[in-house]
Design an enzyme around this catalytic site. Sequence first.
Site, PDB file in Angstrom:
ATOM      1  N   GLU A  60       0.817  -1.218   0.000  1.00 43.09           N
ATOM      2  CA  GLU A  60       0.000   0.000   0.000  1.00 43.09           C
ATOM      3  C   GLU A  60       0.846   1.262   0.000  1.00 43.09           C
ATOM      4  OE1 GLU A  60      -0.794  -2.606   1.973  1.00 43.09           O
ATOM      5  OE2 GLU A  60      -2.838  -3.161   1.405  1.00 43.09           O
ATOM      6  N   HIS A 129     -10.819  -4.440  10.124  1.00 41.93           N
ATOM      7  CA  HIS A 129     -11.352  -4.252   8.771  1.00 41.93           C
ATOM      8  C   HIS A 129     -12.648  -3.452   8.771  1.00 41.93           C
ATOM      9  CE1 HIS A 129      -8.433  -7.214   7.591  1.00 41.93           C
ATOM     10  NE2 HIS A 129      -8.901  -7.338   6.371  1.00 41.93           N
TER      11      HIS A 129
END
Lengths: 325, 307
Positions: A60, A129
């Site tokens: 990322e 998440h």
Amino acid sequence: MTEITFRQALQRGLREALDADPDVFLMGEDIGKYDGAYAVTQGLLDTYGPDRIRDTPISEAAFVGAGVGAAVAGLRPVVELMSMSFSLVASDQIVNMAAKIRYMSGGQVKVPMVLRAPTGGGVQLAATHSQSFENWYASTPGLKVVTPSSPYDALGLLRSSIEDDNPVVFAENALLYGVRGEVPDDEYRVPIGVAAVKRAGTDITLVGWAHGVVTLLDAAEKLAETGVSAEVIDLRTLRPLDMDTVVESVERTGRALVLDENWRTAGLGAEIAAEIGYRSSDYLDGPVARVGGADAPAPYTRPLEQLGIPQTQWVIDEIEKTYGI
Amino acid sequence: MYLIRQFEEVCGEMYTRGQIRGFLHLYIGEEAVAVGAISQLQPHDYIVTHYRDHGHALARGIDPDRTMAELFGRIGGLSKGKGGSMHLFDVEKGFIGGHAIVGGQFPLAAGLALSHQYRKTDGVCVVFFGDGSTNQGTYHEVMNLASVWKLPMLFFLENNLYGMGSRFDRVRAGGEDFYPGAATYGIDQAAVVDGMDVLVVQEATKLALESIRAGNGPAFIEAKTFRFQGHSMADPVKYRDNSETASWEERDPVTTFPGQLLEQGLLTEAELDEIRNRVDAEVAAAVKFAEDSPFPPDEELFTDIYA
């Protein structure tokens, strides 16, 4: 007008942008061959090819920062993160690079980049998440933060975000992907930084954004049954924040409730409530009412998870507690 | 090289006088690296570097006046005084920063390289970094990404042996050479050079750039070098022996290179004096320019946040 889902609206926005400008390209994990973790980019690889629909390694920081570099060079990357929670891995590139490079160069560069990410909880993905860090990014000068709640806004705001010359964090609440709504058949834009009155009312102003707006509209419907006329304001953008629209409404209704689905403490809801109090206290019949998510990590198991996410009834109860209506 | 040396000697002086504040990291001792490498670049190539960035900026031909004014925090500076010593930018020169988060510059450089690939130019992005940054995740992530995508990118390691006060052998597993690690990511065009020899650096850079422009993907150069002074002006340098510094100072490129030229008859003492006098005057003029430039007006606090 055509009725489509939030997900379809995003895909249409991406296609329109890709068609309109050869400098627009997409990067992210499994957005191509796999068709996207949430299927927003389904089929795009076939249409636009691997140079413009780029699958990235699971890195990322590398590909978000590469987006910044490509944007500095004048391209218009749309970078997808598989989850807003994963943005923390790239947060240095977002906060220290994307948001700062223009300022630190004295305005020599600009960063026309969009960072899209599914966000929010409610689907049992547990604590790491289910988070909504758009709240954090909204406190960072140099970034814009966009949080649509409907297919119409998702498409219009996505077009505006891709055309904007600044880094835009585009938060897509995952609970909204299947929500349906009408969108015009012609191309259109929704401006960044302008809130919308999603339901007009006279007795109280309900302020929220993204999935919270769904909850507020539901609450307003139920309040109407008891004779309370609630106005619902969808902020649509968290930075820049359109407080003028909020304040104008509050000064008409004399009451306000702010819904923040994220952790209640030190979240954006606190900022909005404080600002309403600061600017409009003379018009208020009582303190600004607040509903926020539980100050706890999101648990996996459904009964506990739902306890942490603001529900329609919480809104109704909070209004009664604060204002007695 | 002498311009960089003289510029930075004066920077040190200006720091002690309080004209330059914040952090100031001098490149003294490492000049042959920036000069050798950057001399081989084309105008459309990009440069991204770390916070010890004055040498790269001056080697790229960035105006010493505006560089000094930036260090002074003045409106006439490259970034109107908003970036300072660690964040020099000159977009006209393809110089995309000075970056002060160690390792934070790698992804940016990959994106700049990607823009050249996307537009099908023969441009390259060179990223300078120190040995300290090789323990950051971004170093490894971006080497992999650049190699997978065959980006036109030159990884240029300035191995000065110390990440602030930590010698590489206290913080690194894997030995004293870094360049073999590039092969782990499929970057076969990898070399190690003597960073105190400007001609050697030049030659290695030329070869690497040829390979990159031929479409072979990224290349890697490790230059062994040494900073003669502390990490920053605040560093009393308690972590290393003077003898180590002294042995590197004997190979100071700012004296050895002119020495070679004199020896080979390519330069006379008079010409050398003339160059040095001209550079001294240029640096003195940069200080004057910076002193004469005002601080930015208050409204500059809120400009350049958004485009």
